[in-house]
Write a protein that holds these residues in place. Structure first.
Motif, PDB file in Angstrom:
ATOM      1  N   UNK A   1      12.557   7.415   3.849  1.00 18.72           N
ATOM      2  CA  UNK A   1      11.488   8.198   4.131  1.00 18.72           C
ATOM      3  C   UNK A   1      10.261   7.674   3.677  1.00 18.72           C
ATOM      4  N   UNK A   2      10.204   6.956   2.398  1.00 18.14           N
ATOM      5  CA  UNK A   2       9.006   6.778   1.875  1.00 18.14           C
ATOM      6  C   UNK A   2       8.587   5.523   2.565  1.00 18.14           C
ATOM      7  N   UNK A   3       9.478   4.565   3.267  1.00 20.10           N
ATOM      8  CA  UNK A   3       8.734   3.337   4.143  1.00 20.10           C
ATOM      9  C   UNK A   3       8.059   4.052   5.162  1.00 20.10           C
ATOM     10  N   UNK A   4       8.667   5.066   5.765  1.00 24.01           N
ATOM     11  CA  UNK A   4       8.014   5.533   7.011  1.00 24.01           C
ATOM     12  C   UNK A   4       6.520   5.988   6.549  1.00 24.01           C
ATOM     13  N   UNK A   5       6.804   6.990   5.530  1.00 22.46           N
ATOM     14  CA  UNK A   5       5.155   7.419   5.032  1.00 22.46           C
ATOM     15  C   UNK A   5       4.109   6.428   4.928  1.00 22.46           C
TER      16      UNK A   5
ATOM     17  N   UNK B   1      -0.350   3.328   6.052  1.00 27.25           N
ATOM     18  CA  UNK B   1      -1.133   2.019   6.208  1.00 27.25           C
ATOM     19  C   UNK B   1      -1.761   1.817   7.931  1.00 27.25           C
ATOM     20  N   UNK B   2      -0.837   2.741   8.664  1.00 25.99           N
ATOM     21  CA  UNK B   2      -1.500   2.730   9.933  1.00 25.99           C
ATOM     22  C   UNK B   2      -2.803   3.487  10.197  1.00 25.99           C
ATOM     23  N   UNK B   3      -2.780   4.766   9.366  1.00 29.79           N
ATOM     24  CA  UNK B   3      -4.037   5.585   9.278  1.00 29.79           C
ATOM     25  C   UNK B   3      -5.197   4.671   8.504  1.00 29.79           C
ATOM     26  N   UNK B   4      -4.769   4.055   7.464  1.00 30.45           N
ATOM     27  CA  UNK B   4      -5.752   3.400   6.630  1.00 30.45           C
ATOM     28  C   UNK B   4      -6.434   2.029   7.746  1.00 30.45           C
ATOM     29  N   UNK B   5      -5.478   1.671   8.290  1.00 31.24           N
ATOM     30  CA  UNK B   5      -5.802   0.506   9.203  1.00 31.24           C
ATOM     31  C   UNK B   5      -6.885   1.169  10.250  1.00 31.24           C
ATOM     32  N   UNK B   6      -6.358   2.183  10.880  1.00 29.47           N
ATOM     33  CA  UNK B   6      -7.331   2.718  11.973  1.00 29.47           C
ATOM     34  C   UNK B   6      -8.778   3.263  11.393  1.00 29.47           C
ATOM     35  N   UNK B   7      -8.541   3.940  10.132  1.00 30.29           N
ATOM     36  CA  UNK B   7      -9.959   4.153   9.494  1.00 30.29           C
ATOM     37  C   UNK B   7     -10.662   2.917   9.234  1.00 30.29           C
ATOM     38  N   UNK B   8     -10.179   1.792   8.779  1.00 28.41           N
ATOM     39  CA  UNK B   8     -10.924   0.811   8.690  1.00 28.41           C
ATOM     40  C   UNK B   8     -11.462   0.158   9.795  1.00 28.41           C
ATOM     41  N   UNK B   9     -10.639   0.085  10.759  1.00 31.82           N
ATOM     42  CA  UNK B   9     -11.172  -0.285  12.040  1.00 31.82           C
ATOM     43  C   UNK B   9     -12.166   0.556  12.774  1.00 31.82           C
ATOM     44  N   UNK B  10     -12.177   1.812  12.637  1.00 30.89           N
ATOM     45  CA  UNK B  10     -13.096   2.809  13.083  1.00 30.89           C
ATOM     46  C   UNK B  10     -14.307   2.507  12.684  1.00 30.89           C
ATOM     47  N   UNK B  11     -14.464   2.393  11.195  1.00 30.86           N
ATOM     48  CA  UNK B  11     -15.387   2.319  10.381  1.00 30.86           C
ATOM     49  C   UNK B  11     -16.227   0.925  10.833  1.00 30.86           C
ATOM     50  N   UNK B  12     -15.376  -0.314  10.918  1.00 31.71           N
ATOM     51  CA  UNK B  12     -15.922  -1.380  11.475  1.00 31.71           C
ATOM     52  C   UNK B  12     -16.473  -1.336  12.803  1.00 31.71           C
ATOM     53  N   UNK B  13     -15.952  -0.554  13.698  1.00 33.20           N
ATOM     54  CA  UNK B  13     -16.523  -0.541  14.999  1.00 33.20           C
ATOM     55  C   UNK B  13     -17.536   0.174  14.875  1.00 33.20           C
ATOM     56  N   UNK B  14     -17.778   1.309  13.855  1.00 34.33           N
ATOM     57  CA  UNK B  14     -18.919   2.039  13.955  1.00 34.33           C
ATOM     58  C   UNK B  14     -20.159   1.258  13.678  1.00 34.33           C
TER      59      UNK B  14
END
Length: 790
Positions: A230-234, A239-252
């Protein structure tokens, strides 16, 4: 005094540790109230603070060579335990180190030596028990060695998943060969409750102790493994949400560098949502969809779906309305300007306007214009919109089979759209247009649903205030829309839908009305469209009447307009070729339009045996039909031709039986030896309807009795087996059809006597109406009998 006695304990411990251990039969006791259980061969620290425990600790240092007996409390919450509150088995330990803490308590480090069981208490001031040492007897078998390996592997897995123990704890187990010591070391780091740890202490044989340890560790390891997954899934999700947030900010940032087109679109939508006059529930939905759009890639298909959806809900006229005109004079002038006659529809619209001027909260009526083609139903709706000062929209329902055309499509695929009602509202830009639903009687039903049922919500004044389009998923107020529907016939409209509409019948035009419409409406319209001087083409009155009588035979004026346009075009051609002026005479009409198209006889030239003139109603107005019958030798059969429908076939059977009854018993043999053939001309045209009964009886009776039928009489009505004449519908259209054919006398059912009030005055004065209740009255009027007893 007590504190001074313990000041030198630390120095004594070091000296006593070097001496050889000999366990006496009685020892001072410390009751452990923590979840920590001390096992032999293990080193454990604990804290001493209670007075009884301090006395026991002092006695151990002074008299028992640093030896103590530690036993756990059954309930750690008890402050002053008694013998009954203690477990029977504990551990003999040797004090290795003592340290005083600032709060007055002592930290004691002990080493477990042996299991022991206390027998009885021998001191009242503090715990001191007589004890009995417990020794385990076993042989080091292969099974025991294998059990040690399994426990060692499971312990390694447990330490790997558990974050509470260091990996160095395995080092003690790796090098340990003694099963008893191995089991005690494993028990000291094994998880479990106080009762489970006490149970491990009480098990003497190392094999059974290891089996219990393996059971406890396996259970805990399984739980830890699940927690780890469960910890690994979380962790992956984070990590995925952080990655998406980073990419969205970069794209912005990239967008901002390139000009910020996407952000500009989002900002524009935000401003539109906040600044436009939208209902609160629409703004809430729009904000929700906009947040979803911001989180998506601008190139994903779903982003386009959301953009289209926002475009629709933000551009609908949720609160925009057209200011309605309330001047009755202007409205009346507009209606008179575009339409000749149609007094009832015009009067109904003026009544609506007058009521609206008194009460603005009145709901708009659902009007249904019913009449044959070409009588001006659609143009009347356009005139109503002009009279009200509202926008006019038209939607054709002919052949509509898909329910989604009304309710819209759900947003489950990329090409979804709202229904045509909402599309027209958006096109109008206001929420209160005049919406004409044309040909409402020509909708169909298919596997895609029933559009007529979908229209129930649209056309119900009690429901359409909260009409929900499946695409929008938001209620839209249709109560201020003035719906006008048109139909050629009423019987094709479902009853629930008909119940929600106010029916206004628009009848066929008389020849006089057609003449005025052609002269005052159609010709000016044609010249205005062509931008041509009217004085260069002059229509004589007799030429217009000739066109109406000889070239058009219709309830409306569409064919009349087409003929007039043909004449105007041909006249313009002559003018362009050099002629200054064209006068349309009856001769010119024949030159331009050719031979007259209306070739059938207006009526019979003379009274004829076996031929009667009937009146019929069709979706395109009224018409006349001749019913012919002849007799010839045979076997008493009834032959029917002329493509008759089921209703007319039944009427013919009833007429045949009734004629047999009217002729009496003396004609019985006559009917047995003769066949009767009934024919309705124009066989290719289907004929049906409950209005030919009296006409059939008259024709049959005339053939049997050899008595001619008056050629100046037309009739309509249904009959029963007992000879009673029943009322029928479409009287106005039937009378107008007879009038066009030059018939001067019409036989009607007595119950239809009030229907002639709707017939124009110029028609009523030229026709004599005879109202009958029985078939005998019909025959007396229709047949020409020399002896008056036919």
């Amino acid at each position: 005094m007590k504190e001074k006695k313990f000041e030198k304990l630390e120095q004594k411990v070091a000296k006593l540790n070097e001496e050889e251990i000999e366990i006496p039969g009685e020892l001072p006791v410390i009751a452990m109230r923590s979840n920590v259980v001390v096992y032999p061969n293990t080193v454990v620290p604990f804290y001493v603070g209670r007075e009884k425990s301090l006395y026991a600790l002092e006695d151990s240092m002074e008299n028992y060579n640093q030896l103590l007996f530690v036993v756990n409390q059954k309930d750690p919450k008890i402050e002053e335990p008694k013998e009954i509150d203690l477990f029977k088995i504990g551990t003999v330990v040797k004090i290795m180190q003592i340290g005083k803490l600032p709060d007055g308590t002592f930290k004691v480090l002990v080493e477990g030596i042996s299991r022991a069981e206390w027998i009885k208490s021998i001191e009242k001031k503090y715990f001191k028990f007589k004890i009995k040492l417990l020794k385990s007897k076993y042989r080091k078998t292969k099974k025991l060695i294998a059990l040690m390996r399994v426990v060692r592997d499971e312990m390694q897995k447990y330490i790997q998943y558990s974050r509470k123990l260091p990996t160095e704890a395995l080092m003690f187990l790796e090098d340990m060969e003694d099963p008893d010591v191995f089991a005690d070391l494993a028990a000291s780091i094994c998880p479990g409750s106080l009762e489970e740890k006490q149970e491990l202490l009480e098990i003497l044989h190392p094999a059974r102790r290891l089996e219990k340890i393996l059971e406890l560790i396996s259970k805990e390891t399984e739980l830890l493994e699940i927690e780890h997954q469960l910890d690994q899934k979380v962790k992956k999700r984070i990590e995925k949400s952080q990655k998406e947030y980073f990419l969205r900010e970069k794209l912005r940032v990239i967008r901002e560098e390139l000009g910020g087109e996407e952000d500009a679109e989002i900002r524009e939508l935000e401003e539109k949502i906040e600044n436009d006059d939208l209902p609160d529930y629409v703004k809430e939905k729009a904000r929700f969809e906009l947040k979803r759009l911001e989180k998506m890639s601008p190139y994903s298909p779903e982003a386009n779906v959301i953009r289209n959806y926002l475009d629709w809900i933000l551009n609908l006229p949720w609160n925009k309305k057209t200011e309605e005109l309330s001047d009755l004079k202007i409205a009346k002038n507009v209606l008179e300007k575009h339409h000749f006659g149609l007094e009832e529809p015009k009067q109904r619209i003026l009544e609506f306007l007058a009521t609206r001027s008194v009460s603005k909260s009145m709901k708009a009526p659902i009007i249904c214009f019913v009449g044959p083609p070409g009588v001006g139903k659609t143009s009347l709706g356009r005139s109503i919109a002009e009279a009200l000062g509202r926008k006019f929209l038209r939607m054709s329902l002919g052949g509509l089979r898909d329910e989604a055309e009304i309710r819209g499509h759900r947003r489950t695929y990329v090409g979804a759209l709202p229904g045509r009602i909402i599309q027209l509202i958006r096109k109008a830009g206001v929420k209160n247009p005049v919406l004409l639903l044309d040909e409402i009687d020509k909708m169909g039903i298919s596997f895609q649903g029933d559009p007529a049922s979908a229209l129930l919500e649209v056309l119900d004044p009690e429901q359409n205030k909260d009409f929900v389009d499946l695409y929008l998923e938001l209620p839209f107020d249709l109560s201020e829309v003035l719906f006008i529907t048109t139909a050629n016939t009423l019987y094709n409209i479902p009853e629930p839908l008909k119940d929600r509409m106010e029916i206004i019948e628009i009848p066929s035009y008389t020849n006089v009305e057609k003449f005025h419409i052609a002269k005052d409406y159609i010709l000016p319209k044609i010249f205005n469209e062509l931008n041509f001087e009217r004085k260069k083409i002059v229509f004589r009155n007799d030429s217009i009447k000739q066109i109406i009588l000889e070239y058009t035979l219709e309830p409306g004026v569409r064919e009349l307009e087409r003929k007039l346009r043909t004449i105007v075009r041909k006249s313009i051609l002559e003018i362009v070729e050099g002629k200054e002026k064209v006068i349309i005479t009856t001769k010119k009409v024949k030159d331009y339009l050719g031979a007259p198209r209306i070739k059938e006889e207006n009526r019979l030239k003379k009274p004829t045996i076996g031929v009667s003139t009937g009146l019929a109603w069709t979706a395109y107005g009224g018409t006349t039909l001749f019913i012919e019958s002849i007799l010839f030798p045979g076997k008493g059969r009834l032959i029917l031709t002329g493509k008759l429908g089921e209703v007319m076939k039944e009427s013919a059977q009833i007429a045949f039986s009734l004629v047999k009854k009217l002729c009496g018993e003396e004609f019985t043999e006559f009917f047995e030896k003769n066949d009767i053939h009934i024919h309705v001309p124009e066989g290719a045209v289907p004929k049906d309807g409950p209005s030919a009964g009296v006409t059939l009886v008259t024709s049959l009776f005339s053939s049997v009795k050899k008595v001619p039928v008056d050629n100046n009489i037309a009739m309509t009505g249904e009959i029963t087996l007992r000879g009673r004449v029943l009322p029928v519908g479409g009287i106005k259209e039937k009378v107008l059809a007879a009038y066009r054919k030059g018939i001067k006398k019409i036989i009607l059912p007595y119950q239809n006597r009030y229907d002639i009030e709707k017939i124009p005055g110029e028609v009523r004065k030229d026709i004599k109406f005879v109202f009958v209740n029985t078939i005998d009255e019909v025959l007396r009027e229709a047949l020409i009998c020399e002896d008056k007893e036919c």
